[in-house]
Design a protein around this motif. Structure first.
Motif, PDB file in Angstrom:
ATOM      1  N   ASP A 231      30.189  36.344  40.671  1.00 49.42           N
ATOM      2  CA  ASP A 231      30.653  35.560  41.900  1.00 49.42           C
ATOM      3  C   ASP A 231      31.851  34.400  41.522  1.00 49.42           C
ATOM      4  OD1 ASP A 231      30.338  37.273  43.562  1.00 49.42           O
ATOM      5  OD2 ASP A 231      28.839  36.365  44.954  1.00 49.42           O
TER       6      ASP A 231
ATOM      7  N   SER B  26      43.269  28.582  40.721  1.00 47.97           N
ATOM      8  CA  SER B  26      42.707  29.582  41.651  1.00 47.97           C
ATOM      9  C   SER B  26      43.081  30.969  41.633  1.00 47.97           C
ATOM     10  CB  SER B  26      43.351  29.046  43.092  1.00 47.97           C
ATOM     11  OG  SER B  26      43.121  30.000  44.123  1.00 47.97           O
ATOM     12  N   ALA B  27      42.114  31.447  41.169  1.00 44.35           N
ATOM     13  CA  ALA B  27      42.432  33.157  40.657  1.00 44.35           C
ATOM     14  C   ALA B  27      42.682  33.768  42.151  1.00 44.35           C
ATOM     15  CB  ALA B  27      41.376  33.879  40.563  1.00 44.35           C
ATOM     16  N   LYS B  28      42.436  33.228  43.312  1.00 40.38           N
ATOM     17  CA  LYS B  28      42.756  33.922  44.512  1.00 40.38           C
ATOM     18  C   LYS B  28      44.195  33.760  44.891  1.00 40.38           C
ATOM     19  CE  LYS B  28      40.808  34.148  49.076  1.00 40.38           C
ATOM     20  NZ  LYS B  28      39.773  33.496  50.075  1.00 40.38           N
TER      21      LYS B  28
ATOM     22  N   ASP C 134      40.982  25.751  44.824  1.00 41.02           N
ATOM     23  CA  ASP C 134      41.676  25.554  46.342  1.00 41.02           C
ATOM     24  C   ASP C 134      40.420  25.328  47.443  1.00 41.02           C
ATOM     25  OD1 ASP C 134      41.084  28.621  47.369  1.00 41.02           O
ATOM     26  OD2 ASP C 134      40.750  28.462  45.313  1.00 41.02           O
TER      27      ASP C 134
ATOM     28  N   GLY D 240      34.565  34.695  39.831  1.00 34.58           N
ATOM     29  CA  GLY D 240      35.760  35.138  40.154  1.00 34.58           C
ATOM     30  C   GLY D 240      36.352  35.887  38.967  1.00 34.58           C
ATOM     31  N   LYS D 241      35.685  36.355  38.214  1.00 36.93           N
ATOM     32  CA  LYS D 241      36.088  37.351  37.049  1.00 36.93           C
ATOM     33  C   LYS D 241      37.003  38.643  37.622  1.00 36.93           C
ATOM     34  CE  LYS D 241      33.269  40.101  34.888  1.00 36.93           C
ATOM     35  NZ  LYS D 241      32.232  40.627  34.156  1.00 36.93           N
ATOM     36  N   SER D 242      36.437  39.274  38.417  1.00 40.58           N
ATOM     37  CA  SER D 242      37.315  40.319  38.774  1.00 40.58           C
ATOM     38  C   SER D 242      38.546  39.816  39.439  1.00 40.58           C
ATOM     39  CB  SER D 242      36.545  40.984  39.849  1.00 40.58           C
ATOM     40  OG  SER D 242      35.150  41.484  39.361  1.00 40.58           O
ATOM     41  N   THR D 243      38.793  38.778  40.239  1.00 42.81           N
ATOM     42  CA  THR D 243      39.864  38.432  40.759  1.00 42.81           C
ATOM     43  C   THR D 243      40.799  37.889  39.621  1.00 42.81           C
ATOM     44  OG1 THR D 243      38.563  37.608  42.797  1.00 42.81           O
ATOM     45  CG2 THR D 243      40.595  36.886  42.652  1.00 42.81           C
TER      46      THR D 243
ATOM     47  N   ASN E 286      37.957  27.620  38.129  1.00 41.75           N
ATOM     48  CA  ASN E 286      38.393  28.519  39.054  1.00 41.75           C
ATOM     49  C   ASN E 286      38.151  27.791  40.386  1.00 41.75           C
ATOM     50  OD1 ASN E 286      39.543  30.788  40.189  1.00 41.75           O
ATOM     51  ND2 ASN E 286      37.793  32.087  40.491  1.00 41.75           N
ATOM     52  N   LYS E 287      38.638  28.795  41.346  1.00 43.04           N
ATOM     53  CA  LYS E 287      38.384  28.272  42.819  1.00 43.04           C
ATOM     54  C   LYS E 287      38.752  26.563  43.339  1.00 43.04           C
ATOM     55  CE  LYS E 287      35.019  31.816  43.556  1.00 43.04           C
ATOM     56  NZ  LYS E 287      33.702  32.358  44.076  1.00 43.04           N
TER      57      LYS E 287
HETATM   58  P1  GTP Z   1      30.880  39.996  40.005  1.00 43.06           P
HETATM   59  O1  GTP Z   1      31.789  41.090  39.921  1.00 43.06           O
HETATM   60  O2  GTP Z   1      29.741  39.760  40.973  1.00 43.06           O
HETATM   61  O3  GTP Z   1      30.476  39.463  38.854  1.00 43.06           O
HETATM   62  O4  GTP Z   1      31.818  38.599  40.660  1.00 43.06           O
HETATM   63  P2  GTP Z   1      33.164  38.124  40.122  1.00 43.06           P
HETATM   64  O5  GTP Z   1      32.909  36.843  38.989  1.00 43.06           O
HETATM   65  O6  GTP Z   1      34.128  39.581  39.290  1.00 43.06           O
HETATM   66  O7  GTP Z   1      33.715  37.449  41.169  1.00 43.06           O
HETATM   67  P3  GTP Z   1      35.147  38.220  42.214  1.00 43.06           P
HETATM   68  O8  GTP Z   1      36.412  38.203  41.384  1.00 43.06           O
HETATM   69  O9  GTP Z   1      34.320  39.282  42.943  1.00 43.06           O
HETATM   70  O10 GTP Z   1      35.047  36.924  43.263  1.00 43.06           O
HETATM   71  C1  GTP Z   1      34.037  36.416  43.928  1.00 43.06           C
HETATM   72  C2  GTP Z   1      34.319  36.024  45.335  1.00 43.06           C
HETATM   73  O11 GTP Z   1      35.161  34.806  44.971  1.00 43.06           O
HETATM   74  C3  GTP Z   1      35.479  36.954  45.969  1.00 43.06           C
HETATM   75  O12 GTP Z   1      35.035  36.541  47.479  1.00 43.06           O
HETATM   76  C4  GTP Z   1      36.682  36.245  45.812  1.00 43.06           C
HETATM   77  O13 GTP Z   1      37.576  36.459  46.679  1.00 43.06           O
HETATM   78  C5  GTP Z   1      36.475  34.800  45.552  1.00 43.06           C
HETATM   79  N1  GTP Z   1      37.339  34.107  44.887  1.00 43.06           N
HETATM   80  C6  GTP Z   1      37.714  34.174  43.448  1.00 43.06           C
HETATM   81  N2  GTP Z   1      38.531  33.709  42.910  1.00 43.06           N
HETATM   82  C7  GTP Z   1      38.831  32.602  43.834  1.00 43.06           C
HETATM   83  C8  GTP Z   1      39.655  31.513  43.913  1.00 43.06           C
HETATM   84  O14 GTP Z   1      40.153  31.005  43.234  1.00 43.06           O
HETATM   85  N3  GTP Z   1      39.511  30.646  45.122  1.00 43.06           N
HETATM   86  C9  GTP Z   1      38.758  30.924  46.216  1.00 43.06           C
HETATM   87  N4  GTP Z   1      38.650  30.164  47.230  1.00 43.06           N
HETATM   88  N5  GTP Z   1      37.959  32.201  46.369  1.00 43.06           N
HETATM   89  C10 GTP Z   1      37.923  33.075  45.125  1.00 43.06           C
END
Ligand code: GTP
Length: 577
Positions: free
Chosen positions: A16, A159-161, A131, A18-21, A128-129
């Protein structure tokens, strides 16, 4: 693409963070996918098919007037897959270590960092994140410096988002990560780091070409199994399969060859051209099941249908091991080996959701080891295989159980409660350190058996969700383990036999007897439940007959009458954990 214009990298992060994002953003930035949502669905579709994580993908990127081929290599995102993660990292020269600015370094961040560090990769920390209102980038930068001793002077805050700062990532990948060092003129050396099963084409392997060149029609041999395969299709992931007909040293892509089942695609295996063997890459280990459970249909008529479903699921998952098992109590079933408990949960969920299966899963067990005086050893994957004490007399040298090294990161205020938890699970603290003024990192050696049930849930609930946990294998250790039997009206129930540490017998024995007495419905006769060790009774519960006087007449007080333990009672007992 000459090797100097190729970069192979991955993103490692705690769940969580933010790897996928971030991966999505990089694919958009390079035009590999467009930013509208229909493409998001392409990725999702791949996700569903592959079950774990984002997908490995090649991107084209222009930087300072040069064209680059950037291969983003997926790493599975869970502790059960540490070996797979380490193999994915072997296919890269560098990695982005992504840390959530509001959560800071978590256990998986640490575990992944050390996997990458041990492979000698260039590690680029990224926060990351930023924001988020709760983001504390300065604090997290300090953690990165003190925990990993990484240079943070040029650290990217993103912010990957929203996409903020993401444009800095690929330039730093190109500047900081070295290109692959392979030689296209050397004999072929191809490294398999991932695979999945496709209903139409069969097994699809992801490989890095370390040296040489691989093309369609080539005959290749697995260094591990020495089996020969012919390459049917080869190309890059962009983001789906894109045929190129060949791959060169330094490139990463997919290979479809005449491989029938996923179990033949061994992660970490090396392939070479037939008649031109090379030394395989070091570090290969065959998939090793660490958690075993019996799986039985609730309705015994479902056996054949379920057998097909399970075979289908294992086609898709090379790391599951499977054997037929017959239980006196539960009938025909399977003994299935998993990499860990999450792996087991995912399998169970898929069986139930995709194959509409109703199954009883027995208490999970770890592989215990019996070492005999003559020097031979035996692995016990099923409590029913555990010899009774008499059979071991004069033959036993020692009993051993598998251990793990746990890394736990938590806010200081939960330390007491988590130390208690680890203590109650026979854990021994190896060290603890402060990551910053309020966060602690603790290392414990804990028997694997103690974490396969509810350790993770307990850890989360005792720390209000703030503690994170990761583990690695630590080999075997001598242990005073015993087999506990459950007797119903004097008859042992094979599916309820379990292996425990002697110190836990009294508690567990009492608990199980009590719980069983609650789930078994009253019968026309008295039911006696006993838990025993080597014939010695630990605990006893009695379920009185439905109507005493009637029973006495009918059965003459025959307490040894066998009862068929109803499947439902099993289900209730086992699913209560
Ligand atoms: P897994 O697939 O479970 O390993 O998670 P992951 O590391 O791939 O994380 P993912 O990209 O699914 O992001 C997890 C959550 O964090 C999601 O709800 C995203 O929308 C949120 N998120 C990712 N990057 C950011 C960011 O830069 N800012 C904010 N506010 N949320 C983010």
């Amino acid at each position: 693409f000459p090797a100097e214009n190729i970069r192979n990298f991955s993103i490692i992060a705690h769940v969580d963070h933010g790897k996928s994002t971030l991966a999505d953003r990089l694919l958009e930035l390079t035009g590999t996918i467009s930013s509208n949502h229909s493409h998001q669905q392409v990725l999702d579709k791949l996700n569903v098919e592959r079950e774990r994580g984002i997908t490995t993908c090649s991107m084209f990127y222009k930087y300072k007037d040069k064209d680059y081929l950037l291969n983003l290599i997926d790493t599975p995102g869970h502790v059960d897959f540490n070996y797979e993660v380490s193999r994915s990292l072997v296919a890269c020269q560098g990695t982005i270590l992504l840390v959530d600015a509001s959560q800071g370094i978590q256990a998986q961040t640490v575990a992944n960092f050390f996997l990458a560090f041990n492979e000698g990769l260039t590690i680029i920390p990224v926060i990351n994140k930023i924001d988020l209102p709760a983001a504390e980038p300065d604090r997290v930068i300090n953690q990165v410096e003190s925990t990993f001793e990484l240079d943070t002077s040029e650290i990217s805050l993103i912010s990957a988002k929203s996409g903020l700062g993401v444009d800095k990532i690929l330039p730093s990948v190109i500047e900081k990560i070295p290109p692959p060092s392979g030689d296209v003129n050397k004999p072929l050396k191809a490294f398999l780091f991932d695979s999945w099963y496709d209903t139409y084409v069969g097994v699809i392997c992801l490989m890095e070409i370390v040296d040489g060149k691989l093309q369609k029609g080539d005959k290749i041999v697995s260094a591990y199994s020495e089996k020969m395969y012919e390459v049917i299709d080869i190309g890059i992931m962009h983001p789906e399969q894109f045929t190129t007909g060949y791959l060169h040293a330094g490139q990463v892509g997919y290979v479809v060859c005449s491989m029938k089942v996923a179990a033949e695609a061994h992660v970490g295996d090396t392939f070479y051209h037939i008649k031109n063997p090379v030394d395989p890459l070091p570090g290969f280990e065959p998939a090793k099941s660490m958690v075993f459970a019996g799986v039985f249909p609730i309705d015994t008529n479902e056996f054949n249908r379920l057998d097909e479903s399970i075979t289908k699921l294992t086609l898709n998952d090379a790391s599951v091991s499977i054997q037929r098992e017959t239980s006196m109590a539960l009938g025909q079933g399977w003994r299935i080996g998993f990499l860990g408990t999450l792996h087991m949960d995912v399998f169970k969920q898929r069986l139930e959701e995709e194959h509409d299966a109703n199954v009883i899963i027995t208490q999970p067990t770890v592989p215990y080891k019996i070492v005999y005086r003559d020097g031979t050893a035996k692995l016990i994957r099923n409590p029913t295989e555990f010899p009774e004490p008499m059979e071991l007399q004069n033959k036993l040298s020692e009993l051993q159980e598998p251990m793990i090294l746990a890394t736990i990161i938590l806010p200081e205020e939960y330390m007491g409660s988590i130390i208690d938890l680890c203590g109650s699970r026979r854990g021994e603290q190896i060290e603890y350190n402060y990551m910053d003024e309020s966060r602690v990192i603790m290392k414990y050696s804990i028997p694997l058996a103690e974490i396969v049930t509810d350790f993770h849930d307990e850890l989360k609930s005792r720390s209000s969700g703030y503690a994170s946990f990761d583990y690695e294998d630590m080999g075997y250790q001598i242990s005073d383990i015993v087999k506990m039997n459950v007797l119903i009206n004097k008859k042992p129930v094979d599916a309820l036999a379990t292996i425990l540490h002697r110190s836990q017998v009294a508690n567990v024995g009492r608990e199980w007897a009590k719980k069983l007495s609650e789930v078994i419905p009253k019968q026309l006769y008295e039911v006696i439940i006993q838990t025993t060790i080597g014939g010695k009774v630990i605990a006893r519960e009695t379920i009185p007959a439905m109507r005493k006087n009637v029973t006495a007449k009918c059965y003459g007080g025959d307490v040894t009458r066998n009862i068929e333990l109803p499947q439902k009672a099993f289900y209730d007992f086992l699913s209560k954990g």
